[in-house]
Design a protein around this motif. Structure first.
Motif, mmCIF file in Angstrom:
data_model
loop_
_atom_site.group_PDB
_atom_site.id
_atom_site.type_symbol
_atom_site.label_atom_id
_atom_site.label_comp_id
_atom_site.label_asym_id
_atom_site.label_seq_id
_atom_site.Cartn_x
_atom_site.Cartn_y
_atom_site.Cartn_z
ATOM 1 N N HIS A 1 0.810 -1.223 0.000
ATOM 2 C CA HIS A 1 0.000 0.000 0.000
ATOM 3 C C HIS A 1 0.846 1.277 0.000
ATOM 4 C CE1 HIS A 1 -3.551 -2.417 0.682
ATOM 5 N NE2 HIS A 1 -2.898 -3.044 1.634
ATOM 6 N N LEU A 2 2.137 1.152 0.249
ATOM 7 C CA LEU A 2 3.007 2.325 0.350
ATOM 8 C C LEU A 2 2.967 3.224 -0.884
ATOM 9 C CD1 LEU A 2 5.140 3.954 1.910
ATOM 10 C CD2 LEU A 2 6.855 2.427 0.938
ATOM 11 N N PRO A 3 3.133 2.705 -2.105
ATOM 12 C CA PRO A 3 3.094 3.601 -3.271
ATOM 13 C C PRO A 3 1.759 4.341 -3.411
ATOM 14 C CG PRO A 3 4.038 1.497 -3.885
ATOM 15 C CD PRO A 3 3.489 1.339 -2.497
ATOM 16 N N PHE A 4 0.659 3.667 -3.100
ATOM 17 C CA PHE A 4 -0.652 4.314 -3.169
ATOM 18 C C PHE A 4 -0.724 5.495 -2.199
ATOM 19 C CE2 PHE A 4 -4.778 4.701 -1.035
ATOM 20 C CZ PHE A 4 -5.538 5.161 -2.086
ATOM 21 N N LYS B 1 1.259 8.472 -3.423
ATOM 22 C CA LYS B 1 0.486 9.188 -4.456
ATOM 23 C C LYS B 1 -0.645 9.993 -3.829
ATOM 24 C CE LYS B 1 1.043 5.815 -8.153
ATOM 25 N NZ LYS B 1 0.345 4.837 -8.981
ATOM 26 N N ARG B 2 -1.317 9.411 -2.857
ATOM 27 C CA ARG B 2 -2.469 10.055 -2.228
ATOM 28 C C ARG B 2 -2.067 11.350 -1.527
ATOM 29 N NH1 ARG B 2 -4.825 7.454 2.831
ATOM 30 N NH2 ARG B 2 -5.647 9.329 3.723
ATOM 31 N N PHE B 3 -0.991 11.320 -0.764
ATOM 32 C CA PHE B 3 -0.550 12.521 -0.059
ATOM 33 C C PHE B 3 -0.045 13.569 -1.033
ATOM 34 C CE2 PHE B 3 -0.773 9.824 3.631
ATOM 35 C CZ PHE B 3 -1.199 10.705 4.600
ATOM 36 N N GLU B 4 0.573 13.137 -2.123
ATOM 37 C CA GLU B 4 1.033 14.074 -3.137
ATOM 38 C C GLU B 4 -0.162 14.743 -3.821
ATOM 39 O OE1 GLU B 4 2.923 12.804 -6.961
ATOM 40 O OE2 GLU B 4 4.674 13.529 -5.900
ATOM 41 N N ALA B 5 -1.218 13.970 -4.098
ATOM 42 C CA ALA B 5 -2.410 14.515 -4.758
ATOM 43 C C ALA B 5 -3.147 15.518 -3.870
ATOM 44 C CB ALA B 5 -3.355 13.378 -5.148
ATOM 45 N N LYS B 6 -3.039 15.350 -2.572
ATOM 46 C CA LYS B 6 -3.697 16.282 -1.647
ATOM 47 C C LYS B 6 -2.895 17.562 -1.452
ATOM 48 C CE LYS B 6 -6.374 13.097 1.151
ATOM 49 N NZ LYS B 6 -6.686 12.672 2.520
ATOM 50 N N GLY B 7 -1.778 17.675 -2.144
ATOM 51 C CA GLY B 7 -0.960 18.875 -2.037
ATOM 52 C C GLY B 7 -0.081 18.882 -0.804
ATOM 53 N N LEU B 8 0.095 17.725 -0.187
ATOM 54 C CA LEU B 8 0.916 17.643 1.018
ATOM 55 C C LEU B 8 2.360 17.282 0.699
ATOM 56 C CD1 LEU B 8 -1.627 15.725 3.257
ATOM 57 C CD2 LEU B 8 -1.094 18.154 3.316
ATOM 58 N N GLY B 9 2.679 17.212 -0.577
ATOM 59 C CA GLY B 9 4.019 16.817 -0.969
ATOM 60 C C GLY B 9 4.204 15.324 -0.760
ATOM 61 N N ARG B 10 5.390 14.899 -0.923
ATOM 62 C CA ARG B 10 5.671 13.483 -0.689
ATOM 63 C C ARG B 10 6.167 13.345 0.738
ATOM 64 N NH1 ARG B 10 8.063 10.445 -5.886
ATOM 65 N NH2 ARG B 10 6.279 10.860 -7.193
ATOM 66 N N MET B 11 5.394 12.644 1.507
ATOM 67 C CA MET B 11 5.776 12.418 2.893
ATOM 68 C C MET B 11 5.396 11.003 3.270
ATOM 69 S SD MET B 11 2.811 14.578 4.749
ATOM 70 C CE MET B 11 1.909 13.551 5.862
ATOM 71 N N LEU B 12 5.942 10.522 4.346
ATOM 72 C CA LEU B 12 5.615 9.188 4.833
ATOM 73 C C LEU B 12 4.826 9.328 6.132
ATOM 74 C CD1 LEU B 12 8.995 7.353 4.244
ATOM 75 C CD2 LEU B 12 6.887 7.135 2.940
ATOM 76 N N PRO B 13 3.545 9.014 6.090
ATOM 77 C CA PRO B 13 2.766 9.099 7.321
ATOM 78 C C PRO B 13 3.165 7.996 8.294
ATOM 79 C CG PRO B 13 1.467 8.105 5.594
ATOM 80 C CD PRO B 13 2.770 8.538 4.972
ATOM 81 N N SER B 14 3.058 8.285 9.562
ATOM 82 C CA SER B 14 3.315 7.267 10.569
ATOM 83 C C SER B 14 2.154 6.284 10.514
ATOM 84 C CB SER B 14 3.401 7.902 11.950
ATOM 85 O OG SER B 14 3.564 6.905 12.917
ATOM 86 N N CYS B 15 2.452 5.019 10.323
ATOM 87 C CA CYS B 15 1.374 4.058 10.103
ATOM 88 C C CYS B 15 1.333 2.942 11.130
ATOM 89 C CB CYS B 15 1.490 3.467 8.707
ATOM 90 S SG CYS B 15 3.094 2.734 8.423
ATOM 91 N N PHE B 16 2.257 2.909 12.062
ATOM 92 C CA PHE B 16 2.287 1.804 13.008
ATOM 93 C C PHE B 16 1.978 2.237 14.439
ATOM 94 C CE2 PHE B 16 5.322 0.510 9.614
ATOM 95 C CZ PHE B 16 4.478 -0.418 9.045
ATOM 96 N N VAL B 17 1.428 3.423 14.596
ATOM 97 C CA VAL B 17 1.112 3.920 15.924
ATOM 98 C C VAL B 17 0.093 3.024 16.619
ATOM 99 C CG1 VAL B 17 0.143 5.877 17.191
ATOM 100 C CG2 VAL B 17 1.637 6.259 15.234
#
Length: 86
Positions: free
Chosen positions: A50-53, A56-72
């Motif tokens: 799911h990482l590439p999706f 793309k999703r965060f880039e499309a929202k105008g948030l740039g390319r970032m890595l959200p914290s996903c294991f909290v």
């Protein structure tokens, strides 16, 4: 794995395409299966698909390319995951 880690580290620099990331994830998972590491692959391995999706999703929202914290939430799911196992 080293190739995938290198690509993940440069995601914020916007020098890696999502397609290249998808290919690296697929290669890494195929290599793990070829080495008979299926029993060692935890649920976190699935998230790589799911990482590439999400990139793309965060880039499309105008948030740039970032890595959200996903294991909290991982620690909160331990109890729930304990019971369905046979």
């Amino acid at each position: 794995m080293a190739d995938l880690i290198d690509l993940i580290q440069v995601i914020p620099l916007q020098i890696v395409s999502c397609e290249l990331l998808e290919d690296a994830v697929a290669s890494f998972l195929q290599a793990c299966l070829a080495c008979s590491l299926l029993s060692s692959m935890t649920t976190k391995f699935h998230w790589l698909l799911h990482l590439p999706f999400h990139v793309k999703r965060f880039e499309a929202k105008g948030l740039g390319r970032m890595l959200p914290s996903c294991f909290v939430q991982e620690r909160k799911q331990k109890v729930a995951k304990r019971y369905p196992k046979n």
